[in-house]
Design an enzyme around this catalytic site. Structure first.
Site, PDB file in Angstrom:
ATOM      1  N   TYR A 192      -9.706   2.421   0.075  1.00 57.86           N
ATOM      2  CA  TYR A 192      -9.252   3.171   1.239  1.00 57.86           C
ATOM      3  C   TYR A 192     -10.367   3.955   1.932  1.00 57.86           C
ATOM      4  O   TYR A 192     -10.292   4.245   3.129  1.00 57.86           O
ATOM      5  CB  TYR A 192      -8.165   4.172   0.831  1.00 57.86           C
ATOM      6  CG  TYR A 192      -6.797   3.586   0.592  1.00 57.86           C
ATOM      7  CD1 TYR A 192      -6.256   2.640   1.450  1.00 57.86           C
ATOM      8  CD2 TYR A 192      -6.030   3.999  -0.493  1.00 57.86           C
ATOM      9  CE1 TYR A 192      -4.996   2.116   1.235  1.00 57.86           C
ATOM     10  CE2 TYR A 192      -4.757   3.484  -0.714  1.00 57.86           C
ATOM     11  CZ  TYR A 192      -4.241   2.545   0.153  1.00 57.86           C
ATOM     12  OH  TYR A 192      -3.006   2.029  -0.057  1.00 57.86           O
ATOM     13  N   GLY A 226       0.812  -1.208   0.000  1.00 56.24           N
ATOM     14  CA  GLY A 226       0.000   0.000   0.000  1.00 56.24           C
ATOM     15  C   GLY A 226       0.845   1.257   0.000  1.00 56.24           C
ATOM     16  O   GLY A 226       1.856   1.349  -0.689  1.00 56.24           O
ATOM     17  N   SER A 227       0.456   2.232   0.788  1.00 60.59           N
ATOM     18  CA  SER A 227       1.004   3.579   0.723  1.00 60.59           C
ATOM     19  C   SER A 227       2.475   3.647   1.118  1.00 60.59           C
ATOM     20  O   SER A 227       2.956   2.880   1.949  1.00 60.59           O
ATOM     21  CB  SER A 227       0.194   4.494   1.646  1.00 60.59           C
ATOM     22  OG  SER A 227       0.769   5.773   1.713  1.00 60.59           O
ATOM     23  N   CYS A 228       3.171   4.620   0.525  1.00 59.56           N
ATOM     24  CA  CYS A 228       4.561   4.906   0.878  1.00 59.56           C
ATOM     25  C   CYS A 228       4.671   5.640   2.217  1.00 59.56           C
ATOM     26  O   CYS A 228       5.777   5.842   2.722  1.00 59.56           O
ATOM     27  CB  CYS A 228       5.209   5.767  -0.209  1.00 59.56           C
ATOM     28  SG  CYS A 228       5.250   5.022  -1.851  1.00 59.56           S
ATOM     29  N   SER A 229       3.545   6.049   2.799  1.00 60.96           N
ATOM     30  CA  SER A 229       3.574   6.892   3.989  1.00 60.96           C
ATOM     31  C   SER A 229       3.776   6.118   5.280  1.00 60.96           C
ATOM     32  O   SER A 229       3.869   6.716   6.351  1.00 60.96           O
ATOM     33  CB  SER A 229       2.277   7.705   4.094  1.00 60.96           C
ATOM     34  OG  SER A 229       1.153   6.843   4.219  1.00 60.96           O
TER      35      SER A 229
END
Length: 511
Positions: A476, A14-17
């Site tokens: 999401y 999923g997200s890079c965050s």
């Protein structure tokens, strides 16, 4: 609660965050005692690395073989020292990666020796440590960067960015910025609380001070600076990475937050992963049962299913030859794929430029019409009464906004309808009259934000059910907004905007 525990997972996706989330846990003394993975993993690893390198918060990260991982997971407790992991009667000797294997140029060594200042030196130390973790033997020059860490996902993102800005950091390659968490100029007028708006704006301002362009878009491939085939770049933001590698044929790892800035400050990235030909090969062949009379909702749905079918390896989608998807369709597919797969790219036979790069040991999995029906129903569990139509995840292009205006044809929406776009697209819409046409139909067009960062009060507080044509936001949205979500094609979204009702029946091509 994970604080003080040893957290085990095969990998992240999923997200890079996620690196910012882990750094925030470390800085607030809520982090796990250690992380153990069984697959290559960059996002959480980088968060732990930054915590140790910049803020002296040690958080061990171990990578075990699958057999060793399974053996440790069967035990109720474990203990980690510098030399050994002990779990029950199992003792595993720990061997750190070999730093000597990383070959540095004279310019790299100069950066490490503070030739370009403390900020570049610190950035280079983080890059080298990450390169060693990844097994890279050298670094590579990159031509441009895209920053994902400018989203105010946690206070740690601001702490990190301002720490570098205060050191006088300046990017040395053209660097664009992802969507941020507020409309930078208008958040006060939109009713955003200063307790959130101020740090979110400070975060964006810190990156702009470091020389990043205030593009504020999650779709940098829509910009004129979009990279060419074979160009080595350093992008973060999962959908942008997947699109750049897959559709454009550019080369970028799925860089986690914080590493994106470090690379932009030095112009150097670890030569590993999909920067290398051998790691761009498909390891899974997904045989797609192609429906008749498909519409635009097919592309995000198939991206979502492809990610679920290939969560840990690059797939090639077979069976779509002759479909001729355009930029909007491929954007929707890549955005949805990046939510359900950790892979940084995919291939589509007959469509994407490297689709013949298939490993000899690739396995096969089907994606059937039954799979599409099941996914459609799962993404449409919400009520038929809709309060909000959410478009532009990833950011809508000028062509998509033109199509929306044409479908509305001046009709007035009866529920909140919001389209998220990048600043460049907003300006083009204004000049062409598309913005005025949409606003006359009751559509709100917002820039700087994307749906993954839109929160109340910009997100209408009274809305309880959201309709979207985005596979990414359908995935999401429930977790981010706490609302039920309905998914459909653009025509169904327009119908919902004009009637307040979502379609009850499955589309003909799914039935």
């Amino acid at each position: 609660m994970i604080s003080g525990t040893i957290l085990m997972m095969p990998a992240t996706r999923g997200s890079c965050s996620g690196s910012g989330v882990l750094l925030d846990l470390a800085l607030s003394s809520r982090a796990p005692a250690a992380l153990i993975f069984s697959e290559p993993e960059d996002v959480a690893t980088l968060g732990a690395l930054v915590a140790a390198e910049m803020f002296d918060r040690k958080l061990p990260v171990l990578r075990l073989s699958r057999d060793a991982f399974a053996a440790v997971a069967r035990e109720k407790s474990a203990r980690i020292t510098r030399e050994v992991l002990i779990a029950g009667e199992l003792e595993l000797k720990l061997t750190p990666p070999a730093a000597a294997a990383l070959e540095l140029t004279d310019a790299d060594e100069a950066l490490l020796s503070c030739a370009r200042g403390v900020a570049a030196q610190q950035a280079m130390r983080i890059i080298c440590a990450m390169a060693i973790q990844q097994g890279a033997t050298r670094l590579i020059d990159i031509s441009q960067a895209h920053i994902d860490g400018c989203i105010y996902a946690s206070p740690a993102n601001l702490t990190f960015a301002e720490a570098f800005a205060e050191l006088g950091a300046r990017v040395c390659v053209p660097t664009t910025m992802n969507a941020i968490s507020v409309d930078r100029e208008n958040w006060r007028a939109q009713g955003v609380a200063p307790a959130f708006g101020n740090p979110a704006q400070r975060l964006a301002d810190a990156y702009v001070r470091m020389g990043c362009a205030p593009s504020f878009t999650c779709a940098p491939y829509l910009l004129e600076s979009s990279p060419k085939a074979g160009e080595a770049i350093a992008w973060a933001e999962s959908n942008a990475v997947v699109y750049a590698n897959s559709v454009l044929g550019a080369r970028t790892a799925k860089h986690p937050d914080f590493l994106d800035l470090c690379i932009a400050l030095t112009g150097r990235a670890p030569l590993s992963g999909v920067y290398l030909d051998e790691h761009r090969q498909a390891m899974r062949i997904l045989d797609i049962e192609l429906p008749a009379n498909l519409d635009d909702a097919f592309w995000p749905l198939i991206g979502y299913l492809a990610g679920k079918a290939s969560p840990d390896r690059i797939p090639v989608l077979r069976g779509l030859e002759g479909t001729h998807p355009g930029q909007a369709e491929l954007k929707a597919l890549c955005g949805a794929f990046g939510t359900t797969s950790a892979a940084p790219m995919l291939h589509i036979e007959g469509v994407t430029p490297e689709a013949d790069a298939i490993h000899g040991d690739a396995d096969h999995l089907p994606i059937t019409l039954g799979d599409m029906q099941a996914a459609w129903r799962m993404l449409n569990e919400g009520p038929e009464d809709v309060d909000l139509v959410a478009l532009g995840s990833p950011h809508a292009s000028l062509d998509e906004c033109r199509e929306l205006a044409a479908r509305l044809a001046g009709s007035k929406t009866v529920i909140s309808t919001i389209v998220a776009v990048g600043r460049d697209t907003l300006q083009a819409m204004r000049e062409e009259g598309v913005l005025e046409a949409l606003e006359q139909s009751g559509v709100q067009v917002i820039s700087d934000l994307c749906w993954c960062s839109i929160s109340e009060p910009v997100f209408p507080p009274a809305a309880r059910t959201v309709m979207t044509n985005s596979g990414k936001y359908a995935h999401y949205g429930p977790g981010l907004s706490g609302r039920a979500v309905r998914f459909g094609n653009l025509a169904q979204c327009v119908s919902a905007a004009l009637t307040g009702r979502a379609a009850k029946e499955l589309p003909q091509w799914v039935s």
